[in-house]
Design an enzyme around this catalytic site. Structure first.
Site, PDB file in Angstrom:
ATOM      1  N   GLU A   1       0.822  -1.220   0.000  1.00  0.00           N
ATOM      2  CA  GLU A   1       0.000   0.000   0.000  1.00  0.00           C
ATOM      3  C   GLU A   1       0.852   1.264   0.000  1.00  0.00           C
ATOM      4  O   GLU A   1       0.546   2.226   0.709  1.00  0.00           O
ATOM      5  CB  GLU A   1      -0.943   0.014   1.219  1.00  0.00           C
TER       6      GLU A   1
HETATM    7  C1  LIG Z   1       2.546  -9.649   0.761  1.00  0.00           C
HETATM    8  C2  LIG Z   1       2.260  -8.590  -0.251  1.00  0.00           C
HETATM    9  C3  LIG Z   1       0.950  -8.334  -0.618  1.00  0.00           C
HETATM   10  C4  LIG Z   1       0.679  -7.415  -1.617  1.00  0.00           C
HETATM   11  N1  LIG Z   1      -0.614  -7.268  -2.066  1.00  0.00           N
HETATM   12  C5  LIG Z   1      -0.832  -6.527  -3.183  1.00  0.00           C
HETATM   13  C6  LIG Z   1      -2.113  -6.521  -3.808  1.00  0.00           C
HETATM   14  O1  LIG Z   1      -3.064  -7.149  -3.337  1.00  0.00           O
HETATM   15  N2  LIG Z   1      -2.270  -5.807  -4.942  1.00  0.00           N
HETATM   16  C7  LIG Z   1      -1.249  -5.102  -5.505  1.00  0.00           C
HETATM   17  O2  LIG Z   1      -1.460  -4.468  -6.533  1.00  0.00           O
HETATM   18  N3  LIG Z   1      -0.025  -5.080  -4.933  1.00  0.00           N
HETATM   19  C8  LIG Z   1       0.207  -5.782  -3.802  1.00  0.00           C
HETATM   20  N4  LIG Z   1       1.447  -5.790  -3.224  1.00  0.00           N
HETATM   21  C9  LIG Z   1       2.518  -5.047  -3.860  1.00  0.00           C
HETATM   22  C10 LIG Z   1       3.031  -3.891  -3.047  1.00  0.00           C
HETATM   23  O3  LIG Z   1       2.107  -2.843  -3.067  1.00  0.00           O
HETATM   24  C11 LIG Z   1       4.407  -3.543  -3.629  1.00  0.00           C
HETATM   25  O4  LIG Z   1       5.306  -4.548  -3.195  1.00  0.00           O
HETATM   26  C12 LIG Z   1       4.875  -2.188  -3.219  1.00  0.00           C
HETATM   27  O5  LIG Z   1       4.105  -1.202  -3.850  1.00  0.00           O
HETATM   28  C13 LIG Z   1       6.344  -1.962  -3.565  1.00  0.00           C
HETATM   29  O6  LIG Z   1       6.617  -2.308  -4.888  1.00  0.00           O
HETATM   30  P1  LIG Z   1       7.856  -3.250  -5.211  1.00  0.00           P
HETATM   31  O7  LIG Z   1       7.740  -4.471  -4.398  1.00  0.00           O
HETATM   32  O8  LIG Z   1       7.937  -3.397  -6.674  1.00  0.00           O
HETATM   33  O9  LIG Z   1       9.118  -2.462  -4.680  1.00  0.00           O
HETATM   34  P2  LIG Z   1       9.849  -1.267  -5.416  1.00  0.00           P
HETATM   35  O10 LIG Z   1       8.868  -0.287  -5.938  1.00  0.00           O
HETATM   36  O11 LIG Z   1      10.864  -1.809  -6.348  1.00  0.00           O
HETATM   37  O12 LIG Z   1      10.595  -0.581  -4.190  1.00  0.00           O
HETATM   38  C14 LIG Z   1      11.811  -1.099  -3.612  1.00  0.00           C
HETATM   39  C15 LIG Z   1      12.387  -0.030  -2.694  1.00  0.00           C
HETATM   40  O13 LIG Z   1      12.721   1.136  -3.442  1.00  0.00           O
HETATM   41  C16 LIG Z   1      12.070   2.279  -2.893  1.00  0.00           C
HETATM   42  N5  LIG Z   1      11.637   3.157  -3.969  1.00  0.00           N
HETATM   43  C17 LIG Z   1      11.024   2.813  -5.121  1.00  0.00           C
HETATM   44  N6  LIG Z   1      10.742   3.920  -5.835  1.00  0.00           N
HETATM   45  C18 LIG Z   1      11.146   4.969  -5.110  1.00  0.00           C
HETATM   46  C19 LIG Z   1      11.115   6.397  -5.310  1.00  0.00           C
HETATM   47  N7  LIG Z   1      10.561   6.925  -6.378  1.00  0.00           N
HETATM   48  N8  LIG Z   1      11.618   7.181  -4.334  1.00  0.00           N
HETATM   49  C20 LIG Z   1      12.157   6.648  -3.216  1.00  0.00           C
HETATM   50  N9  LIG Z   1      12.231   5.324  -2.983  1.00  0.00           N
HETATM   51  C21 LIG Z   1      11.718   4.497  -3.914  1.00  0.00           C
HETATM   52  C22 LIG Z   1      10.872   1.731  -2.129  1.00  0.00           C
HETATM   53  O14 LIG Z   1      10.465   2.612  -1.103  1.00  0.00           O
HETATM   54  C23 LIG Z   1      11.418   0.412  -1.608  1.00  0.00           C
HETATM   55  O15 LIG Z   1      12.104   0.623  -0.406  1.00  0.00           O
HETATM   56  C24 LIG Z   1       1.730  -6.673  -2.186  1.00  0.00           C
HETATM   57  C25 LIG Z   1       3.045  -6.894  -1.761  1.00  0.00           C
HETATM   58  C26 LIG Z   1       3.320  -7.849  -0.824  1.00  0.00           C
HETATM   59  C27 LIG Z   1       4.750  -8.082  -0.430  1.00  0.00           C
END
Ligand SMILES: Cc1cc2nc3c(=O)[nH]c(=O)nc-3n(C[C@H](O)[C@H](O)[C@H](O)COP(=O)(O)OP(=O)(O)OC[C@H]3O[C@@H](n4cnc5c(N)ncnc54)[C@H](O)[C@@H]3O)c2cc1C
Length: 610
Positions: free
Chosen positions: A458
């Site tokens: 989220e």
């Molecule tokens: C158990 C679980 C349940 C989930 N359920 C859902 C769901 O039901 N539906 C859904 O759509 N998604 C879901 N998600 C996805 C979740 O919302 C994403 O994992 C989250 O948005 C982060 O995306 P990412 O994992 O690709 O990490 P990334 O976006 O790659 O981020 C990795 C790191 O880089 C940092 N970062 C990235 N971009 C920036 C920036 N511009 N500025 C500063 N820092 C940055 C982040 O803060 C983080 O620390 C779920 C995730 C998990 C683990």
């Protein structure tokens, strides 16, 4: 130890939610009906959720090649939840709801999150259906939302993709019109979707007859290209099994396939999936492509989704809070019973004296009081935000607008503060248990693992911080921030009148001033790269200031209720307030200097130096 007395105090003595019954929408309600809802939730959570929390952790969902298998306890718990009517608790009577204030709905759900967060209580389903009620057509409401509110079907939220998590503007799922007459489908303009959605919670299971996916995808332009940025994102409702306009299954499977289950650190009772849309595993009418119906206007998908995401963020904050409280209660119980060590008197320790229980050691008390201050404070904050949601929906136009703006500013805190500090509470709960806490024989390690998710989903911690400092405190020329400051100042003024709280009130006033100055200093050059480089320390300081305000306000209500401080609960609330002001609020002096000076230590470090 029960959650109920704390909840009752916050709802009735602090927030005065009973007064909501004077509003037309809630006129049939009374303290009795509110209590009856809380009683029911407490009972179902105790009987159907709590006993199975460890079971759903150890018996992870698995795929047998055809179906995803979950423990029978999950089926039973979710059925009991749906039967209780909680999925549509806040909905109109006309569609089978209870017209309950959101504050009561959120309070009822708190019991389930505390008993077993990962069995799940339908947060996604309710959020999905609420979104459709707001942005869907009459047919989409009737067919999809109503069947979700009844518990017949469940819902998901499909935003993330393997290459697009925080940056949703990069989603690559495509939606193309589904042949001639695609615009006239009774369920909404019909498209075919292709793409991969990652991390989808509750994306596949047999708990309900059907699953209603809400999917973000891009409609290509006339050249077949996807429009860059969020402007190109649209929203689609994509059922797992196809349905007709009467909400009956047609018997045809939609082209949505499970590509795999993710194996998580915690929150294992809920499936988490990689879903392939439109790869041709389940062709519809002989053709690959998942059938989806447009919700709202093309290109406005993220706008619609934000409706669901804001609610979801309060829900995430509440879940983090309840996991924190679960750990607090468990470690308090343990500390009362574990003999270890001897008291230290003026002459040191007496080795011949009997051992004392660890709750008698000052450092263990510190760890317990920290948990209480974090978690009961966070609960108050979440309920405050929930009360603002009710104000936004049922207040006078002026009050509703004020509540909307306050929610804009407070939502990043409501999501992120408990995710960070109630996780810290879970770590302290393990610490209170010593080595036993680090084993699976006690529940606290699971609470920590379950809670670790909340800083990630989220909107990650970093993204929430950027939202707060980059958008929320600036919007409407800073009016949201000014409104919040006015409310904090009101509490300060009342606090100054109370000798027991005057010093805290003065400390809060100073903290508020410092946060205001830091906001200006961060933006002094107008360069977002400089301002936002330290957005997380800013959010930590902002959050601690908000929480200090919440505690001062709660303490005022506690004194109002029990001026002589005869009740242990009052002493506890005053002690948690004192703890927060003595041990926590001073931390903002450590966080804010890098914000104020736009410190570039991290931002400018070349990769090679790491
Ligand atoms: C158990 C679980 C349940 C989930 N359920 C859902 C769901 O039901 N539906 C859904 O759509 N998604 C879901 N998600 C996805 C979740 O919302 C994403 O994992 C989250 O948005 C982060 O995306 P990412 O994992 O690709 O990490 P990334 O976006 O790659 O981020 C990795 C790191 O880089 C940092 N970062 C990235 N971009 C920036 C920036 N511009 N500025 C500063 N820092 C940055 C982040 O803060 C983080 O620390 C779920 C995730 C998990 C683990």
């Amino acid at each position: 130890m029960s959650l109920r007395p704390t909840l009752d105090f916050l709802l009735y003595q602090w927030l005065g939610v009973e007064s909501l019954t004077s509003r037309e929408r809630f006129a049939d309600h009374s303290r009795d009906t509110f209590d009856a809802v809380l009683d029911t939730c407490e009972r179902i959570a105790r009987d159907k959720y709590a006993p199975f929390n460890r079971l759903v952790d150890t018996q992870e969902p698995h795929f047998d090649g055809d179906k995803v298998i979950l423990p029978q306890a999950t089926h039973d718990a979710q059925k009991a939840y749906a039967d209780s009517g909680m999925l549509s608790a806040a909905q109109d009577y006309a569609i089978g709801g209870m017209q309950l204030p959101y504050t009561l709905e959120a309070s009822g759900n708190a019991f389930f999150a505390m008993a077993s967060v990962s069995i799940g209580s339908g947060m996604l389903t309710t959020g999905n259906a609420n979104l459709l009620m707001q942005h869907g057509t009459e047919a989409q409401k009737r067919v999809f939302a109503l069947n979700e509110f009844s518990g017949r079907w469940s819902g998901t939220m499909c935003l993330s993709e393997p290459q697009a998590g925080s940056s949703l503007s990069d989603v690559m799922t495509r939606a193309v019109p589904d042949g001639d007459g695609f615009e006239t489908d009774p369920l909404g303009p019909r498209y075919r979707l292709t793409g991969n959605k990652m991390w989808i919670s509750a994306g596949e299971h047999e708990l309900t007859e059907n699953i209603v996916h809400l999917v973000l995808a891009k409609i290509p332009d006339d050249n077949g290209k996807l429009v860059p940025g969020t402007r190109g994102i649209s929203l689609f409702v994509v059922p797992k099994k196809l349905v007709d306009v009467n909400g009956q299954l047609t018997g045809e499977r939609n082209d949505v396939a499970l590509a795999g289950l993710n194996h998580k650190c915690g929150w294992r009772g809920t499936t988490n999936t990689l879903l392939n849309f439109g790869e041709g595993k389940f062709p519809v009418k002989g053709q690959a492509g998942a059938v989806g119906y447009l919700v709202g206007q093309p290109g406005k998908g993220l706008h619609c989704m934000f409706h669901m995401m804001n609610e979801a963020r309060i829900g995430v904050g509440m879940a983090a809070t309840m996991l924190g409280l679960a750990g607090y209660h468990a470690s308090l119980e343990y500390a009362k019973n574990r003999p270890q060590g001897r008291a230290v008197g003026p002459a040191g320790k007496d080795a011949s004296a009997p051992q004392i229980r660890i709750i008698e050691h000052a450092d263990v008390k510190r760890m317990l009081l920290a948990q209480k201050a974090y978690c009961e404070g966070a609960l108050a904050l979440e309920l405050y935000c929930a009360r603002l949601v009710d104000e936004q929906h049922t207040g006078t136009p002026e009050a509703a607008d004020e509540a909307r703006l306050l929610l804009e500013v407070l939502t990043p805190i409501a999501k992120s503060w408990p995710s960070e500090w109630c996780l810290e509470a879970n770590s302290l709960a393990i610490q209170v248990h010593g080595g036993y806490g680090y084993t699976r024989d006690f529940p606290v390690e699971q609470y920590w693992r379950d809670n670790r998710l909340n800083m990630i989903h989220e909107g990650t911690h970093g993204i929430q911080a950027t939202d707060l400092l980059g958008r929320k405190v600036l919007m409407d020329n800073g009016r949201g921030l000014q409104l919040l400051a006015a409310r904090i100042n009101d509490t300060v003024q009342r606090g100054i009148q109370q000798p027991a709280l005057a010093a805290h009130a003065n400390a809060l006033a100073a903290a508020l001033q410092r946060v205001g100055a830091a906001t200006k200093a961060a933006w002094a050059t107008g360069n977002p790269a400089e301002a936002l480089a330290n957005a997380v320390p800013y959010m930590q300081a902002f959050g601690h200031t908000v929480m200090a305000w919440i505690w001062l306000d709660v303490a005022l209500a506690a004194l109002n209720h029990d001026a002589a401080q005869t009740q242990p609960t009052t002493l506890g609330r005053l002690a948690a307030t004192r703890y927060f002001f003595h041990y926590e609020l001073p931390k903002i002096a450590g966080w804010l200097p890098v914000v104020e000076s736009r410190d570039a230590t991290c931002a400018e470090l070349p990769e090679a130096a790491f």
